[in-house]
Design a protein around this motif. Structure first.
Motif, PDB file in Angstrom:
ATOM      1  N   SER A   1      22.073  22.836 -17.121  1.00 35.46           N
ATOM      2  CA  SER A   1      22.351  21.790 -18.114  1.00 35.46           C
ATOM      3  C   SER A   1      23.791  21.302 -18.064  1.00 35.46           C
ATOM      4  CB  SER A   1      22.033  22.303 -19.525  1.00 35.46           C
ATOM      5  OG  SER A   1      22.872  23.411 -19.844  1.00 35.46           O
ATOM      6  N   ALA A   2      24.569  21.737 -17.071  1.00 36.68           N
ATOM      7  CA  ALA A   2      25.942  21.261 -16.824  1.00 36.68           C
ATOM      8  C   ALA A   2      26.962  21.806 -17.826  1.00 36.68           C
ATOM      9  CB  ALA A   2      26.005  19.734 -16.788  1.00 36.68           C
ATOM     10  N   THR A   3      26.723  23.008 -18.360  1.00 41.80           N
ATOM     11  CA  THR A   3      27.706  23.604 -19.263  1.00 41.80           C
ATOM     12  C   THR A   3      29.039  23.837 -18.552  1.00 41.80           C
ATOM     13  OG1 THR A   3      25.959  24.714 -20.518  1.00 41.80           O
ATOM     14  CG2 THR A   3      28.194  25.545 -20.786  1.00 41.80           C
ATOM     15  N   THR A   4      28.993  24.415 -17.349  1.00 44.81           N
ATOM     16  CA  THR A   4      30.229  24.690 -16.609  1.00 44.81           C
ATOM     17  C   THR A   4      31.004  23.408 -16.357  1.00 44.81           C
ATOM     18  OG1 THR A   4      29.191  26.579 -15.517  1.00 44.81           O
ATOM     19  CG2 THR A   4      31.191  25.686 -14.498  1.00 44.81           C
ATOM     20  N   GLN A   5      30.298  22.366 -15.933  1.00 46.58           N
ATOM     21  CA  GLN A   5      30.962  21.102 -15.614  1.00 46.58           C
ATOM     22  C   GLN A   5      31.531  20.445 -16.873  1.00 46.58           C
ATOM     23  OE1 GLN A   5      27.940  22.074 -14.357  1.00 46.58           O
ATOM     24  NE2 GLN A   5      28.845  22.558 -12.372  1.00 46.58           N
ATOM     25  N   ALA A   6      30.805  20.523 -17.979  1.00 45.96           N
ATOM     26  CA  ALA A   6      31.288  19.934 -19.226  1.00 45.96           C
ATOM     27  C   ALA A   6      32.577  20.614 -19.691  1.00 45.96           C
ATOM     28  CB  ALA A   6      30.202  20.045 -20.309  1.00 45.96           C
ATOM     29  N   VAL A   7      32.612  21.934 -19.624  1.00 47.83           N
ATOM     30  CA  VAL A   7      33.800  22.678 -20.047  1.00 47.83           C
ATOM     31  C   VAL A   7      34.964  22.411 -19.100  1.00 47.83           C
ATOM     32  CG1 VAL A   7      34.756  24.981 -20.401  1.00 47.83           C
ATOM     33  CG2 VAL A   7      32.452  24.459 -21.209  1.00 47.83           C
ATOM     34  N   ALA A   8      34.698  22.432 -17.796  1.00 49.04           N
ATOM     35  CA  ALA A   8      35.756  22.152 -16.823  1.00 49.04           C
ATOM     36  C   ALA A   8      36.329  20.751 -17.046  1.00 49.04           C
ATOM     37  CB  ALA A   8      35.205  22.276 -15.402  1.00 49.04           C
ATOM     38  N   HIS A   9      35.473  19.790 -17.338  1.00 47.98           N
ATOM     39  CA  HIS A   9      35.924  18.414 -17.585  1.00 47.98           C
ATOM     40  C   HIS A   9      36.865  18.365 -18.796  1.00 47.98           C
ATOM     41  CE1 HIS A   9      34.864  14.038 -16.791  1.00 47.98           C
ATOM     42  NE2 HIS A   9      35.643  13.971 -17.854  1.00 47.98           N
ATOM     43  N   LYS A  10      36.463  19.033 -19.877  1.00 48.54           N
ATOM     44  CA  LYS A  10      37.268  19.022 -21.101  1.00 48.54           C
ATOM     45  C   LYS A  10      38.584  19.787 -20.937  1.00 48.54           C
ATOM     46  CE  LYS A  10      33.155  18.846 -24.084  1.00 48.54           C
ATOM     47  NZ  LYS A  10      32.351  19.552 -25.114  1.00 48.54           N
ATOM     48  N   MET A  11      38.603  20.766 -20.028  1.00 42.08           N
ATOM     49  CA  MET A  11      39.804  21.583 -19.830  1.00 42.08           C
ATOM     50  C   MET A  11      40.649  21.094 -18.653  1.00 42.08           C
ATOM     51  SD  MET A  11      38.267  25.403 -20.624  1.00 42.08           S
ATOM     52  CE  MET A  11      39.863  26.207 -20.434  1.00 42.08           C
ATOM     53  N   ASN A  12      40.349  19.887 -18.171  1.00 44.84           N
ATOM     54  CA  ASN A  12      41.143  19.258 -17.109  1.00 44.84           C
ATOM     55  C   ASN A  12      41.131  20.074 -15.818  1.00 44.84           C
ATOM     56  OD1 ASN A  12      42.662  17.133 -16.050  1.00 44.84           O
ATOM     57  ND2 ASN A  12      44.599  18.137 -16.537  1.00 44.84           N
ATOM     58  N   ARG A  13      39.955  20.659 -15.517  1.00 45.68           N
ATOM     59  CA  ARG A  13      39.734  21.262 -14.209  1.00 45.68           C
ATOM     60  C   ARG A  13      38.857  20.314 -13.394  1.00 45.68           C
ATOM     61  NH1 ARG A  13      42.406  24.389 -17.939  1.00 45.68           N
ATOM     62  NH2 ARG A  13      42.612  26.575 -17.280  1.00 45.68           N
ATOM     63  N   ARG A  14      39.038  20.326 -12.082  1.00 46.90           N
ATOM     64  CA  ARG A  14      38.134  19.588 -11.217  1.00 46.90           C
ATOM     65  C   ARG A  14      36.886  20.439 -10.997  1.00 46.90           C
ATOM     66  NH1 ARG A  14      42.041  19.208  -6.463  1.00 46.90           N
ATOM     67  NH2 ARG A  14      40.304  18.236  -5.356  1.00 46.90           N
TER      68      ARG A  14
ATOM     69  N   LEU B   1      32.426  16.151  -8.423  1.00 44.75           N
ATOM     70  CA  LEU B   1      31.246  15.897  -7.593  1.00 44.75           C
ATOM     71  C   LEU B   1      30.012  16.577  -8.168  1.00 44.75           C
ATOM     72  CD1 LEU B   1      30.055  14.790  -4.904  1.00 44.75           C
ATOM     73  CD2 LEU B   1      30.762  16.955  -3.840  1.00 44.75           C
ATOM     74  N   ILE B   2      28.935  15.809  -8.300  1.00 45.03           N
ATOM     75  CA  ILE B   2      27.634  16.333  -8.707  1.00 45.03           C
ATOM     76  C   ILE B   2      26.638  16.014  -7.603  1.00 45.03           C
ATOM     77  CG2 ILE B   2      25.782  16.230 -10.416  1.00 45.03           C
ATOM     78  CD1 ILE B   2      28.403  17.408 -11.480  1.00 45.03           C
ATOM     79  N   ILE B   3      25.909  17.027  -7.116  1.00 50.09           N
ATOM     80  CA  ILE B   3      24.965  16.846  -6.014  1.00 50.09           C
ATOM     81  C   ILE B   3      23.568  17.248  -6.467  1.00 50.09           C
ATOM     82  CG2 ILE B   3      24.352  17.478  -3.656  1.00 50.09           C
ATOM     83  CD1 ILE B   3      27.233  18.246  -3.159  1.00 50.09           C
ATOM     84  N   LYS B   4      22.591  16.371  -6.217  1.00 51.81           N
ATOM     85  CA  LYS B   4      21.185  16.706  -6.447  1.00 51.81           C
ATOM     86  C   LYS B   4      20.565  17.110  -5.115  1.00 51.81           C
ATOM     87  CE  LYS B   4      16.821  15.083  -8.454  1.00 51.81           C
ATOM     88  NZ  LYS B   4      15.900  15.437  -7.364  1.00 51.81           N
TER      89      LYS B   4
ATOM     90  N   ILE C   1      18.343  17.082 -13.753  1.00 51.06           N
ATOM     91  CA  ILE C   1      19.737  16.704 -13.524  1.00 51.06           C
ATOM     92  C   ILE C   1      19.986  15.286 -14.024  1.00 51.06           C
ATOM     93  CG2 ILE C   1      19.340  15.824 -11.182  1.00 51.06           C
ATOM     94  CD1 ILE C   1      22.070  16.919 -10.381  1.00 51.06           C
ATOM     95  N   ASN C   2      18.938  14.429 -13.963  1.00 52.65           N
ATOM     96  CA  ASN C   2      19.101  13.040 -14.385  1.00 52.65           C
ATOM     97  C   ASN C   2      18.642  12.781 -15.816  1.00 52.65           C
ATOM     98  OD1 ASN C   2      20.200  11.796 -11.987  1.00 52.65           O
ATOM     99  ND2 ASN C   2      18.236  12.239 -11.009  1.00 52.65           N
ATOM    100  N   THR C   3      18.049  13.766 -16.467  1.00 48.21           N
ATOM    101  CA  THR C   3      17.630  13.593 -17.859  1.00 48.21           C
ATOM    102  C   THR C   3      18.436  14.448 -18.825  1.00 48.21           C
ATOM    103  OG1 THR C   3      15.912  15.294 -17.593  1.00 48.21           O
ATOM    104  CG2 THR C   3      15.277  12.994 -17.187  1.00 48.21           C
ATOM    105  N   VAL C   4      19.075  15.502 -18.304  1.00 51.69           N
ATOM    106  CA  VAL C   4      19.868  16.394 -19.160  1.00 51.69           C
ATOM    107  C   VAL C   4      21.307  16.497 -18.664  1.00 51.69           C
ATOM    108  CG1 VAL C   4      20.119  18.736 -20.058  1.00 51.69           C
ATOM    109  CG2 VAL C   4      17.839  17.739 -19.821  1.00 51.69           C
ATOM    110  N   SER C   5      21.489  16.910 -17.418  1.00 54.74           N
ATOM    111  CA  SER C   5      22.816  17.272 -16.916  1.00 54.74           C
ATOM    112  C   SER C   5      23.765  16.084 -16.847  1.00 54.74           C
ATOM    113  CB  SER C   5      22.689  17.909 -15.529  1.00 54.74           C
ATOM    114  OG  SER C   5      21.632  18.843 -15.489  1.00 54.74           O
ATOM    115  N   VAL C   6      23.364  15.028 -16.128  1.00 55.81           N
ATOM    116  CA  VAL C   6      24.225  13.846 -16.005  1.00 55.81           C
ATOM    117  C   VAL C   6      24.439  13.166 -17.351  1.00 55.81           C
ATOM    118  CG1 VAL C   6      24.359  11.509 -15.038  1.00 55.81           C
ATOM    119  CG2 VAL C   6      23.834  13.460 -13.555  1.00 55.81           C
ATOM    120  N   PRO C   7      23.382  12.954 -18.170  1.00 58.20           N
ATOM    121  CA  PRO C   7      23.623  12.381 -19.502  1.00 58.20           C
ATOM    122  C   PRO C   7      24.589  13.204 -20.347  1.00 58.20           C
ATOM    123  CG  PRO C   7      21.298  12.221 -18.956  1.00 58.20           C
ATOM    124  CD  PRO C   7      21.938  13.048 -17.873  1.00 58.20           C
TER     125      PRO C   7
END
Length: 646
Positions: free
Chosen positions: A487-500, A180-183, A510-516
């Motif tokens: 910039s979504a570093t935590t989310q990117a790492v969690a995604h790659k490490m199979n964490r929710r 989940l990503i919330i703006k 959030i729509n020009t850096v984080s989500v992309p």
């Protein structure tokens, strides 16, 4: 400040004519005196008022009890009764906080606004140039209880979309397995997810705006980071309190901070999580020296403060270390390793373990050390030896040891599930290596620039910093929360490490850096930790926004170019906008035309209720609100808040 509670009190007191007023000013000293004496008529008047009854009474065995202590505290808050008449009769002396010092029984570490909630919008669109910025009130938890309840109510979620390998899709439902990503404002978003994720988050990592003695470029976000101390502490307190409720039992929270704010934050966090729940402080190298620094002393570290919600007997962090095991003929199906056979206790503390150990085969003697005795006693030695748990130097030609060691079998290591301790265990010194040498701000900046052309973030955190934390504090499928998403570093790492994961961010990047960035992760980008974890792409996340309300008016006011446009916006505000409860709207109407054009804009910005910038979920079925929401977003809200479909 006229809150709903203030207004209810005035209504109750006005029943007594001039008894509690001197001219039009409130004689609060008289009110306090009668409350303290349990004046029957006054208490009946207060209980008869539904607003006061709901906020200042409790039900005890079917009886309504007025909490006069809370009412007295309210009347002693001078800043909320600025027109009141105060007089101490028959007594002269020093006072503090409205009370005579000789009446005070508590001495506390205090800071202004500690009993308040600060929404603290982080966005530049709420605090812009030319002083066209709103005042964000500190809402007192007692006096403005109803306003806070409205502020922190669940919010309507709109523009719901799911991102996966095939792109972006409209979505009308939410699964507990979804990322989940919330703006939106993070305090309000945290309260919106509190019921759904209460006690479910395994790890919270945040990199909040740092407290700086002066503005520095090292601030990670383009946020309003120039807080006063009390404001910053309140800002952090409000968010940490709700974050604590989201942690699963045995979960941890890791907070990045700098040297200016670290010790103040430690005291605050101790009061919220408990000093006994403090795991420790870990330094992180941010750079390798700088010459142009105060006192000619280059501070090249920031810090991680870590807390849990369980006592120190629990294993809340640790690592599964890949160890080397021996295979020998005497134990053909049981790989084993060596471990220390001594203990840190001395011969006085463990006299039964202070003995000379004799190899039964060679009869060689191995005396105990006075400072580190054996881990077994003289009486238990034979038991451990007979069961293969003790190895002597002459037992195996391939060993190069000079004293007895303990034998640890691989099957027992796996069965115990015990994790190696973080930092202190020699086998995982790479944890500190990552934090002290391989997690600089420049590393994070280089990683982001390889993915996205970036001018927003000067110093994003590097992926291997987050990877190090996730490795010692989470397992696959655990939920990770970062409510300063950046910039979504935590989310990117969690995604790659199979964490929710859950990410919250108010800023438009959030729509020009984080989500992309997360879209590129799904596509299989190979930056950061990708090669270390053999990342091949895949997965998905859901994106939603808190539904804007008054924020649209702020933008409209700033964008106006003429008096006619501004007056048109003001007319619309009078019909639809939420106005700050402290504002005398009639006075604004009468005097607005007397101001310059820019001052008119400033005035209209300041009167908008900044705590009503988003629609509450309780309004979703109101006719005027329902028309603003798509059918799919309506269904998504019902699904998210577990109320079923239409």
């Amino acid at each position: 400040m006229e809150t709903k509670i203030n207004d209810a009190i005035r209504q109750a007191l006005q029943q007594f004519g001039e008894k509690y007023f001197i001219e039009e000013a409130l004689n609060k000293n008289k009110v306090i005196q009668d409350l303290d004496n349990y004046d029957r008529d006054l208490l009946e008047a207060f209980i008869s008022n539904e607003t006061l009854k709901s906020n200042f009474t409790i039900n005890v065995a079917g009886n309504i009890v007025m909490q006069t202590n809370k009412l007295i505290e309210l009347f002693e808050a001078d800043e909320y009764w600025q027109d009141s008449y105060t007089k101490y009769s028959k007594k002269i002396g020093l006072t503090a906080g409205g009370k005579f010092i000789d009446e005070s029984t508590d001495v506390v570490l205090d800071f202004p606004y500690k009993d308040t909630v600060l929404k603290a919008s982080m966005s530049k669109e709420d605090t812009d140039k030319d002083d066209l910025r709103p005042d964000e009130p500190f809402l007192n938890e007692v006096i403005a209880k109803e306003e806070i309840d409205v502020l922190l109510d669940n919010k309507i979620l709109v523009n719901a979309k799911k991102y996966d390998k095939s792109g972006e899709h409209e979505v009308d439902s939410f699964s507990d397995e979804d990322n989940l990503i919330i703006k939106g404002n993070n305090l309000l978003a945290l309260h919106a997810i509190k019921e759904k994720y209460f006690g479910k988050i395994k790890l919270i990592y945040i990199d909040p705006p740092y407290l700086f003695k002066e503005h520095k470029e090292e601030d990670t976000f383009n946020y309003n980071s120039n807080f006063h101390m009390s404001t910053w502490l309140t800002f952090m307190k409000n968010r940490l309190e709700v974050a604590k409720e989201l942690l699963v039992e045995g979960g941890t929270i890791w907070i990045s901070t700098n040297e200016d704010g670290m010790h103040y934050l430690k005291v605050l966090a101790d009061t919220i999580f408990g000093a006994e729940k403090f795991l420790g402080t870990t330094p992180r190298r941010t750079r390798y020296g700088k010459s142009d620094v105060p006192f000619n002393y280059s501070q090249d570290f920031d810090f991680l403060l870590a807390y849990s919600n369980v006592d120190e007997q629990n294993q809340v962090i640790g690592r599964r270390v890949e160890r080397d095991y021996y295979i020998s003929d005497d134990y053909p199906n049981r790989p084993w390793r060596l471990a220390d056979l001594t203990t840190q206790r001395n011969f006085k503390e463990r006299p039964n373990s202070y003995f000379t150990m004799i190899d039964p085969k060679t009869k060689k003697e191995y005396p105990a050390s006075k400072k580190r005795t054996w881990a077994v006693t003289k009486e238990t030695f034979q038991h451990y030896y007979d069961n293969g748990y003790i190895v002597f130097p002459d037992d195996y030609d391939f060993l190069n040891i000079t004293k007895p060691y303990a034998r640890k079998f691989k099957d027992e290591d796996l069965a115990s599930g015990k994790l190696s301790s973080v930092i202190s265990d020699f086998a995982i010194k790479d944890f500190l290596q990552e934090l002290l040498n391989n997690s600089t701000n420049r590393s994070g900046n280089d990683e982001l620039n390889k993915l996205i052309e970036n001018e927003t973030f000067s110093y994003p955190k590097p992926e291997n910093l987050i990877k190090s934390i996730l490795e010692v504090s989470t397992n696959e499928n655990d939920i990770v929360l970062d409510y300063f998403m950046g910039s979504a570093t935590t989310q990117a790492v969690a995604h790659k490490m199979n964490r929710r994961y859950i990410g919250i961010e108010q800023m438009d990047y959030i729509n020009t850096v984080s989500v992309p960035r997360l879209q590129k992760v799904i596509e299989g980008e190979q930056g950061g930790i990708s090669k270390d974890v053999d990342w091949q792409g895949g997965g998905s996340f859901v994106y939603v926004e808190l539904m804007e309300k008054n924020r649209g008016f702020l933008k409209s006011i700033r964008d106006t170019k003429t008096q006619a446009e501004l007056h048109s916006v003001f007319d619309f505000m009078l019909k639809e906008a939420e106005i700050d409860f402290r504002v005398d709207l009639e006075a604004v109407k009468e005097t607005l035309h007397e101001l310059s054009f820019d001052d008119q804009k400033r005035t209209l910005i300041k009167i908008i209720d900044k705590n009503q910038l988003y629609y509450n979920y309780s309004e979703i079925d109101d006719e005027n609100v329902r028309d603003l929401i798509s059918d799919s977003d309506y269904a998504f809200n019902k699904s998210f808040y577990d109320e079923g479909g239409e």
